[in-house]
Write an enzyme that holds these catalytic residues in place. Sequence first.
Site, short mmCIF file in Angstrom:
data_model
loop_
_atom_site.label_atom_id
_atom_site.label_comp_id
_atom_site.label_asym_id
_atom_site.label_seq_id
_atom_site.Cartn_x
_atom_site.Cartn_y
_atom_site.Cartn_z
NE ARG A 125 10.68 6.66 -41.44
CZ ARG A 125 11.62 6.86 -40.89
NH1 ARG A 125 12.99 7.24 -41.45
NH2 ARG A 125 12.63 5.60 -40.38
NE ARG A 244 23.04 11.84 -41.74
CZ ARG A 244 23.62 10.26 -41.67
NH1 ARG A 244 21.87 10.30 -42.11
NH2 ARG A 244 23.68 9.80 -40.89
CE LYS A 245 17.06 10.72 -38.18
NZ LYS A 245 16.77 9.56 -37.65
N GLY A 507 18.51 -2.29 -33.32
CA GLY A 507 19.50 -3.19 -33.93
C GLY A 507 20.88 -3.31 -34.11
CB CYS A 512 15.75 3.45 -34.53
SG CYS A 512 17.03 3.95 -36.14
N GLY A 513 15.60 2.41 -31.75
CA GLY A 513 14.64 2.31 -30.57
C GLY A 513 15.00 2.73 -29.49
FE1 SRM Z 1 16.01 5.42 -37.66
C1 SRM Z 1 18.14 5.23 -40.32
C2 SRM Z 1 13.50 2.82 -38.81
C3 SRM Z 1 13.74 6.33 -35.52
C4 SRM Z 1 17.81 7.42 -35.66
N1 SRM Z 1 16.20 4.38 -38.86
C5 SRM Z 1 16.69 4.27 -40.12
C6 SRM Z 1 16.58 2.95 -41.56
C7 SRM Z 1 16.07 4.19 -42.29
C8 SRM Z 1 17.42 2.53 -42.30
C9 SRM Z 1 17.03 1.68 -43.43
O1 SRM Z 1 17.47 2.47 -44.43
O2 SRM Z 1 16.74 0.55 -42.77
C10 SRM Z 1 15.43 2.32 -40.52
C11 SRM Z 1 14.09 1.77 -41.56
C12 SRM Z 1 13.56 0.36 -41.09
C13 SRM Z 1 12.41 0.45 -41.33
O3 SRM Z 1 12.42 -0.73 -42.51
O4 SRM Z 1 11.27 0.27 -40.87
C14 SRM Z 1 15.07 3.97 -39.81
N2 SRM Z 1 14.50 4.83 -37.21
C15 SRM Z 1 13.46 4.05 -37.65
C16 SRM Z 1 11.94 3.07 -36.79
C17 SRM Z 1 10.87 2.53 -38.06
C18 SRM Z 1 12.39 2.54 -35.92
C19 SRM Z 1 10.96 1.75 -35.47
O5 SRM Z 1 10.91 1.20 -35.00
O6 SRM Z 1 10.38 3.07 -34.84
C20 SRM Z 1 11.17 4.89 -36.36
C21 SRM Z 1 11.01 5.90 -37.52
C22 SRM Z 1 10.88 7.02 -37.34
C23 SRM Z 1 9.82 8.32 -38.16
O7 SRM Z 1 8.29 7.83 -38.45
O8 SRM Z 1 10.05 8.52 -38.86
C24 SRM Z 1 12.86 5.19 -36.52
N3 SRM Z 1 15.48 7.33 -35.71
C25 SRM Z 1 14.95 6.59 -35.45
C26 SRM Z 1 14.83 7.56 -34.08
C27 SRM Z 1 14.56 8.04 -32.88
C28 SRM Z 1 13.33 9.76 -33.03
O9 SRM Z 1 14.00 9.82 -33.96
O10 SRM Z 1 13.20 9.74 -31.88
C29 SRM Z 1 16.38 7.59 -34.20
C30 SRM Z 1 17.28 8.75 -32.97
C31 SRM Z 1 17.33 10.31 -32.93
C32 SRM Z 1 17.34 10.73 -34.43
O11 SRM Z 1 17.55 10.87 -35.62
O12 SRM Z 1 19.00 11.20 -33.95
C33 SRM Z 1 17.16 7.26 -35.97
N4 SRM Z 1 17.98 5.83 -38.37
C34 SRM Z 1 18.24 6.54 -37.34
C35 SRM Z 1 20.02 6.67 -38.02
C36 SRM Z 1 21.08 7.76 -37.09
C37 SRM Z 1 20.80 8.81 -37.65
C38 SRM Z 1 21.64 9.81 -37.95
O13 SRM Z 1 22.62 11.15 -37.74
O14 SRM Z 1 23.25 9.21 -38.05
C39 SRM Z 1 19.69 6.22 -38.85
C40 SRM Z 1 21.10 5.86 -39.96
C41 SRM Z 1 21.22 7.07 -40.97
O15 SRM Z 1 19.67 8.41 -41.26
O16 SRM Z 1 22.21 7.07 -41.83
C42 SRM Z 1 18.68 5.09 -39.00
FE1 SF4 Z 2 17.14 -0.20 -38.13
FE2 SF4 Z 2 16.78 1.76 -37.30
FE3 SF4 Z 2 16.71 -0.83 -35.81
FE4 SF4 Z 2 19.72 -0.02 -36.27
S1 SF4 Z 2 18.57 0.73 -35.43
S2 SF4 Z 2 18.38 -1.40 -37.26
S3 SF4 Z 2 19.09 1.53 -38.84
S4 SF4 Z 2 15.45 0.25 -37.64
#
Ligand code: SRM
Ligand code: SF4
Length: 590
Positions: A125, A244-245, A507, A512-513
Amino acid sequence: WLVWRRRFGTIWRRNPEPRVPAETVNQVKDLMAAPRSITVPKKRTGTSYLPEETLERAEAGTKFEKIKLAKDTTAAFTDLYEYAAKIRAGEMTWQDVEDADINTRLKWTGMLHRAKKNPGTFMIRLRVINGIVSSEQMRFYAKTVEPYGPEVGVVDITTRQNIQLRGLTLEDGPAMLDGLHALNQTCIMTGFDNIRNMVGNPLAGIDENEMVDTRPFTNMLNDLVTLDEETGERGNPVYCNLPRKFNICVSGNRDDYAHTHINDIGFQPCAHATTGEMGFNVVFGGYMSIKRVAESVSLDLWIPATLEAARAVAVATLRIFRDEGDRKDRQKARLMWVIEKYGVVAFRKKLLEEPALAGVRVEAEQRQDSATYTRRELVGVHTQPDGRMRVGINVPTGRLSVAEARSIADLADKYSAGEIRLTVEQNAMLPNVEAAELAALLAEPALNGASRLRVEPGNIVGYTVSCTGSQFCGLAMVETKQNAERIAERLDELISVPKPLRIHWTGCPNSCGQVQCADIGLMGGPAKKFNPETGKNMAVPGVSIFVGGRIGEDAYLSLDPYKKGVPLEDEDLLPELVAIAKEHFGATDK
Ligand code: SRM
Ligand code: SF4
């Protein structure tokens, strides 16, 4: 002999007689025995910045807190190189790497192990600040993932205006990281308990409605996280042990392309009501997660649009978040929970008392211009204030093959001086295209069937967003990107919509979407469907449907599902979507 003895004598002598006078030796002994009044500088790590009370809570915290304490996350910056060297030398394999390192701490280098779906491979990333990419960087991404084959070696544009690379092995990590750094880009501190990519205005500098150029702000904030101010090295230990993030974004206009309402800190540009001075209303605590989705709250706080003031707000907020955020329950460890612990008014007071904000002019929130504002589209051809064009290119579900990534780089070199911009809708844009060259650009084969890239994708395909889904994400409940792309194409065959229909796929409930922001949001989850062979209702992959989210100044999060448990098969899902599009978004049959 004399020369040799003068140089190596003290080493060579087995029992060298003390050369220091006895008096001095005694003085040193006394000093050592005396209670220490001088602070010996500690090694600066993520943990060394935590106050005693936070440290105690971390020690009693989740297993991830223990992982961060057992070996500081800053170790990952060198561990990556050591593991890779040993694997290359045949001294170990990736399976020998300690679980906590490979699955957690390495995320501080931006390498996320795809343990469930593609063991031994990593998603990288990046940090694409303000979503601005050069053609050279884009070619580097393509070259980096190419060796891993077309299925795994892909380049994804993310919902944070960012890039993820796929397929890498651990031994290839250092070359990738060094290559990125040579191109003035990094991927460090992008996963797990870190501050994510700095999202800004994709139109920065070419925006007829620009209020603040977000580029210096997103660059400054990125440096705050990734550069050690004391050593100038990559990685700021001050932020290497957060609970956390954390998400930060800066909007540059009233369109709010950066989505300030769903970031932990969102800078919203707003002129001062009496002086007209440009500044930011800052909102806090927006986030999405499995258990809770929260819109940012206002702290009634306006700052001038200076780098110093924006930096101070970020430093002060991060200090409180780092030291006071929950370490026992990861579902309660986001900033909003700290704000709620204090209450909005008390949190504002606390924030303003932070040393980082001393001397920074903070006023009450300023009222935004009340004239009606229509949010502008980013896909397609639009004229810039200087008469040149910005050309928004749809990248279906943000996924670029190696060939497509190279096509975008080639187009950028030919038409936009090598510059590419990314959007949180997972699309790309070429800025500064000369009007005289527009026709040639639009006639390029890459935009006309030779690849999936299109400038006029229509109101459905062009506005479909999708998270990673089950192909690579271990948390996913369903496959998303392929379904999203196919359903968008099929819907486009069935209906016409009068304006863009934003369909977002995610998903799992982590969102994340960003389905709660979408016109129609589809979140993976369980469903049941009658199986004629068994005569029973059987469990099948499904979606919950969300309707009516809004973005921009009028943002609204659609929190409750409109319908749950719809099977993820075209025969079930398409009729539902057609009906919703007709009822809520003015769709008509084609
Ligand atoms: Fe996300 C976890 C992908 C934007 C909320 N997110 C993950 C993980 C890292 C889980 C994992 O280890 O597999 C996913 C990686 C999958 C992969 O192989 O790509 C993943 N998140 C993504 C991406 C790639 C989705 C996309 O296809 O665009 C986005 C990457 C953004 C970036 O460049 O950094 C992505 N994730 C988001 C967003 C949207 C945003 O930021 O506007 C959110 C909601 C906003 C937020 O964070 O408040 C988001 N992702 C999460 C969460 C829930 C966070 C929480 O507080 O519980 C997780 C789970 C976690 O962190 O435990 C998560
Ligand atoms: Fe993975 Fe985020 Fe999509 Fe859930 S919403 S399937 S954590 S990429």
